[in-house]
Design an enzyme around this catalytic site. Structure first.
Site, PDB file in Angstrom:
ATOM      1  N   GLN A 185      -5.082  -1.128   2.369  1.00 15.62           N
ATOM      2  CA  GLN A 185      -5.839  -0.245   1.482  1.00 15.62           C
ATOM      3  C   GLN A 185      -5.954  -0.911   0.135  1.00 15.62           C
ATOM      4  O   GLN A 185      -4.971  -1.439  -0.379  1.00 15.62           O
ATOM      5  CB  GLN A 185      -5.066   1.070   1.350  1.00 15.62           C
ATOM      6  CG  GLN A 185      -5.136   1.769   0.006  1.00 15.62           C
ATOM      7  CD  GLN A 185      -6.399   2.573  -0.129  1.00 15.62           C
ATOM      8  OE1 GLN A 185      -6.907   3.075   0.853  1.00 15.62           O
ATOM      9  NE2 GLN A 185      -6.914   2.668  -1.330  1.00 15.62           N
ATOM     10  N   THR A 186      -7.130  -0.921  -0.453  1.00 12.71           N
ATOM     11  CA  THR A 186      -7.228  -1.424  -1.816  1.00 12.71           C
ATOM     12  C   THR A 186      -8.361  -0.730  -2.539  1.00 12.71           C
ATOM     13  O   THR A 186      -9.315  -0.270  -1.919  1.00 12.71           O
ATOM     14  CB  THR A 186      -7.426  -2.952  -1.845  1.00 12.71           C
ATOM     15  OG1 THR A 186      -7.687  -3.359  -3.181  1.00 12.71           O
ATOM     16  CG2 THR A 186      -8.580  -3.396  -0.966  1.00 12.71           C
ATOM     17  N   ARG A 187      -8.238  -0.624  -3.845  1.00 18.98           N
ATOM     18  CA  ARG A 187      -9.350  -0.167  -4.666  1.00 18.98           C
ATOM     19  C   ARG A 187      -9.549  -1.128  -5.819  1.00 18.98           C
ATOM     20  O   ARG A 187     -10.173  -0.815  -6.812  1.00 18.98           O
ATOM     21  CB  ARG A 187      -9.120   1.277  -5.141  1.00 18.98           C
ATOM     22  CG  ARG A 187      -7.890   1.500  -5.983  1.00 18.98           C
ATOM     23  CD  ARG A 187      -7.808   2.965  -6.406  1.00 18.98           C
ATOM     24  NE  ARG A 187      -7.027   3.158  -7.592  1.00 18.98           N
ATOM     25  CZ  ARG A 187      -5.749   3.509  -7.627  1.00 18.98           C
ATOM     26  NH1 ARG A 187      -5.086   3.683  -6.508  1.00 18.98           N
ATOM     27  NH2 ARG A 187      -5.134   3.694  -8.763  1.00 18.98           N
ATOM     28  N   HIS A 191      -6.507 -10.418  -5.684  1.00 15.84           N
ATOM     29  CA  HIS A 191      -6.074 -11.667  -6.292  1.00 15.84           C
ATOM     30  C   HIS A 191      -5.038 -12.316  -5.382  1.00 15.84           C
ATOM     31  O   HIS A 191      -4.764 -11.819  -4.291  1.00 15.84           O
ATOM     32  CB  HIS A 191      -5.543 -11.407  -7.707  1.00 15.84           C
ATOM     33  CG  HIS A 191      -6.605 -10.913  -8.653  1.00 15.84           C
ATOM     34  ND1 HIS A 191      -7.723 -11.651  -8.951  1.00 15.84           N
ATOM     35  CD2 HIS A 191      -6.748  -9.730  -9.298  1.00 15.84           C
ATOM     36  CE1 HIS A 191      -8.497 -10.968  -9.783  1.00 15.84           C
ATOM     37  NE2 HIS A 191      -7.930  -9.783  -9.999  1.00 15.84           N
ATOM     38  N   HIS A 194      -2.234 -10.170  -3.634  1.00 14.05           N
ATOM     39  CA  HIS A 194      -2.599  -9.332  -2.491  1.00 14.05           C
ATOM     40  C   HIS A 194      -3.032 -10.157  -1.291  1.00 14.05           C
ATOM     41  O   HIS A 194      -2.792  -9.792  -0.145  1.00 14.05           O
ATOM     42  CB  HIS A 194      -3.663  -8.319  -2.897  1.00 14.05           C
ATOM     43  CG  HIS A 194      -3.132  -7.262  -3.808  1.00 14.05           C
ATOM     44  ND1 HIS A 194      -3.474  -7.179  -5.130  1.00 14.05           N
ATOM     45  CD2 HIS A 194      -2.221  -6.282  -3.585  1.00 14.05           C
ATOM     46  CE1 HIS A 194      -2.816  -6.180  -5.685  1.00 14.05           C
ATOM     47  NE2 HIS A 194      -2.051  -5.611  -4.772  1.00 14.05           N
ATOM     48  N   GLY A 279       2.254  -1.115  -0.904  1.00 16.75           N
ATOM     49  CA  GLY A 279       2.793  -1.887  -2.026  1.00 16.75           C
ATOM     50  C   GLY A 279       3.501  -0.976  -3.006  1.00 16.75           C
ATOM     51  O   GLY A 279       3.785   0.183  -2.707  1.00 16.75           O
ATOM     52  N   ARG A 280       3.767  -1.524  -4.175  1.00 16.81           N
ATOM     53  CA  ARG A 280       4.384  -0.705  -5.209  1.00 16.81           C
ATOM     54  C   ARG A 280       3.345   0.234  -5.798  1.00 16.81           C
ATOM     55  O   ARG A 280       2.186  -0.123  -5.939  1.00 16.81           O
ATOM     56  CB  ARG A 280       4.955  -1.609  -6.302  1.00 16.81           C
ATOM     57  CG  ARG A 280       6.097  -2.429  -5.776  1.00 16.81           C
ATOM     58  CD  ARG A 280       6.609  -3.530  -6.673  1.00 16.81           C
ATOM     59  NE  ARG A 280       6.341  -3.413  -8.074  1.00 16.81           N
ATOM     60  CZ  ARG A 280       7.232  -3.703  -9.019  1.00 16.81           C
ATOM     61  NH1 ARG A 280       8.459  -4.055  -8.687  1.00 16.81           N
ATOM     62  NH2 ARG A 280       6.917  -3.652 -10.278  1.00 16.81           N
ATOM     63  N   ASP A 281       3.757   1.452  -6.122  1.00 18.49           N
ATOM     64  CA  ASP A 281       2.892   2.435  -6.766  1.00 18.49           C
ATOM     65  C   ASP A 281       1.559   2.642  -6.039  1.00 18.49           C
ATOM     66  O   ASP A 281       0.507   2.742  -6.659  1.00 18.49           O
ATOM     67  CB  ASP A 281       2.646   2.049  -8.234  1.00 18.49           C
ATOM     68  CG  ASP A 281       2.203   3.250  -9.076  1.00 18.49           C
ATOM     69  OD1 ASP A 281       2.544   4.395  -8.690  1.00 18.49           O
ATOM     70  OD2 ASP A 281       1.516   3.056 -10.092  1.00 18.49           O
ATOM     71  N   ALA A 283      -1.573   4.163  -4.582  1.00 18.17           N
ATOM     72  CA  ALA A 283      -2.368   5.356  -4.916  1.00 18.17           C
ATOM     73  C   ALA A 283      -1.859   6.095  -6.149  1.00 18.17           C
ATOM     74  O   ALA A 283      -2.144   7.272  -6.345  1.00 18.17           O
ATOM     75  CB  ALA A 283      -2.474   6.327  -3.735  1.00 18.17           C
TER      76      ALA A 283
END
Ligand SMILES: [Zn+2]
Length: 375
Positions: A185-187, A191, A194, A279-281, A283
């Site tokens: 998932q990414t928004r 880089h 990731h 990952g960390r944090d 959403a």
């Protein structure tokens, strides 16, 4: 192509709530959906929210808010509800988007009151109206309308070439012979950090689904068109084409942090992913959630309840001494050896047309972002 060897959808089977419009459509009362509700509706139609067949009734809603489970006990992390001003007169209503286009019919099951502050506290862990998800909740109409939906007009996807329903991603995974697939998932643009963690994950499974969220986000997030172009140049240059699929995730961001991580994982299970990167944090927004809250929340479920396997990652960076990407888990060297740039610094560099160090960002990605900053 047989898809039986893939993970089963949440609840056992993929929901399909697409259908044809009824003859008496013009006579039905029309309920206008917010863009978030329209996005939820479309995801119900495609089975991305399986086993949901419509907007939640009171029992499911109360159970989800209170204990992260549907009334029947199946894990579910966030309400999927339709807010209205009053009870409709008929037993069916038409659902329209903001432009007035009628998308679906809902068979009215019930109308109920809900407590916005309680929903905010339980789902967002804050009642602060500055939180973007809470702000949207507080602006909602006062009642929830529940019932099964039949969708006959799909939402126009912002990127038609990237729009793939769960049935289609499952078909593609099966065609490629993938059994174990990790979803990412990414928004944000991807880089090196990731890229690294998606590749570490891919080393252990058959395929990678890069699944950027293209629904509503905050206005200060990087625009979806720019992000999509970044994914294109990155995947073309640095990933094997037969091991990765880029597809759009049509959900609207809720910024519910930990609960949204669970919700995102369940949705990706419906798309056919057996693993999901957290990952960390994940959403998160602002400083509402602890760094690891979105990982720790997975411990609220027993081992096989979710079925999809979360893969937790630390903050990663290039280490000059290791001569490789690494994290605090794998690199013993002092931070002076690590290539670290703050988000503010990166934006400043890109805004000035400067390409960040190659250890931080692929130059092709940086170039797309620099072009975007110019316009
Ligand atoms: Zn090192």
């Amino acid at each position: 192509m047989a898809t039986e060897h893939l993970i089963r959808p949440h609840g056992g089977s993929l929901v399909d709530r697409t259908g044809t419009a009824p003859d008496d459509l013009d006579s039905l009362e029309v309920v206008t959906l917010t863009s978030r509700e329209a996005s939820d509706l479309d995801m119900i139609a495609s089975g991305a929210l399986s086993p949901l067949e419509g907007f939640m009734g009171r029992e499911d809603y109360e159970s989800v808010v209170g204990s992260m489970r549907l009334a029947g006990g199946l894990p579910w992390a966030l309400p999927v509800c339709l807010a209205v001003d009053g009870a409709p007169a008929g037993d069916r209503v038409a659902l329209a988007d903001q432009s007035g286009r009628v998308l679906a019919v809902l068979e009215v099951e019930g109308v109920y009151e809900y407590d916005k502050e309680r929903e905010a506290e339980e789902c967002f862990r804050t009642t602060d109206a500055e939180h973007p998800g809470v702000a949207r909740l507080y602006e909602q109409k006062p009642l929830y309308l529940s019932g099964k939906v039949t969708v006959f007009e799909r939402v126009e996807p912002p990127f038609p070439e990237l729009a793939r329903d769960p049935a289609e991603t499952r078909r593609i995974f099966a065609e490629r012979g993938w059994r174990r697939v990790v979803g990412f998932q990414t928004r944000n643009p991807i880089h090196r950090a990731h890229e690294y963690l998606t590749k570490v994950a891919l080393e252990t499974v058959d395929g990678l689904l890069i699944h950027p969220l293209v629904g509503d986000t905050k206005s200060d997030d990087v625009p979806a068109e720019t992000r999509v172009e970044c994914y294109r140049v990155l995947v073309d240059g640095y990933y094997p084409a037969d091991r990765v699929l880029v597809s759009a995730f049509p959900a609207a961001m809720r910024y519910a942090g930990p609960r949204e991580a669970i919700w995102h994982a369940i949705c990706r299970k419906n798309y056919g992913c057996s693993h999901f990167i957290v990952g960390r944090d994940h959403a998160g927004v602002g400083s509402y959630y602890g760094t690891y809250d979105a990982q720790l929340i997975f411990d609220d479920f027993s081992a096989h309840e979710l079925d999809i396997e979360p893969m937790f990652f630390e903050h990663t960076f290039w280490c000059n001494t290791c001569g490789a990407m690494a994290s605090a888990k794998t690199c013993p060297h002092p931070t002076e050896e690590h290539v670290f740039l703050s988000g503010t610094k990166v934006r400043e560099m890109l805004g000035n047309g400067e390409i960040p160090p190659v250890e931080f960002s692929r130059p092709e990605v940086a170039e797309v972002l620099i072009e975007a900053y110019k316009s």
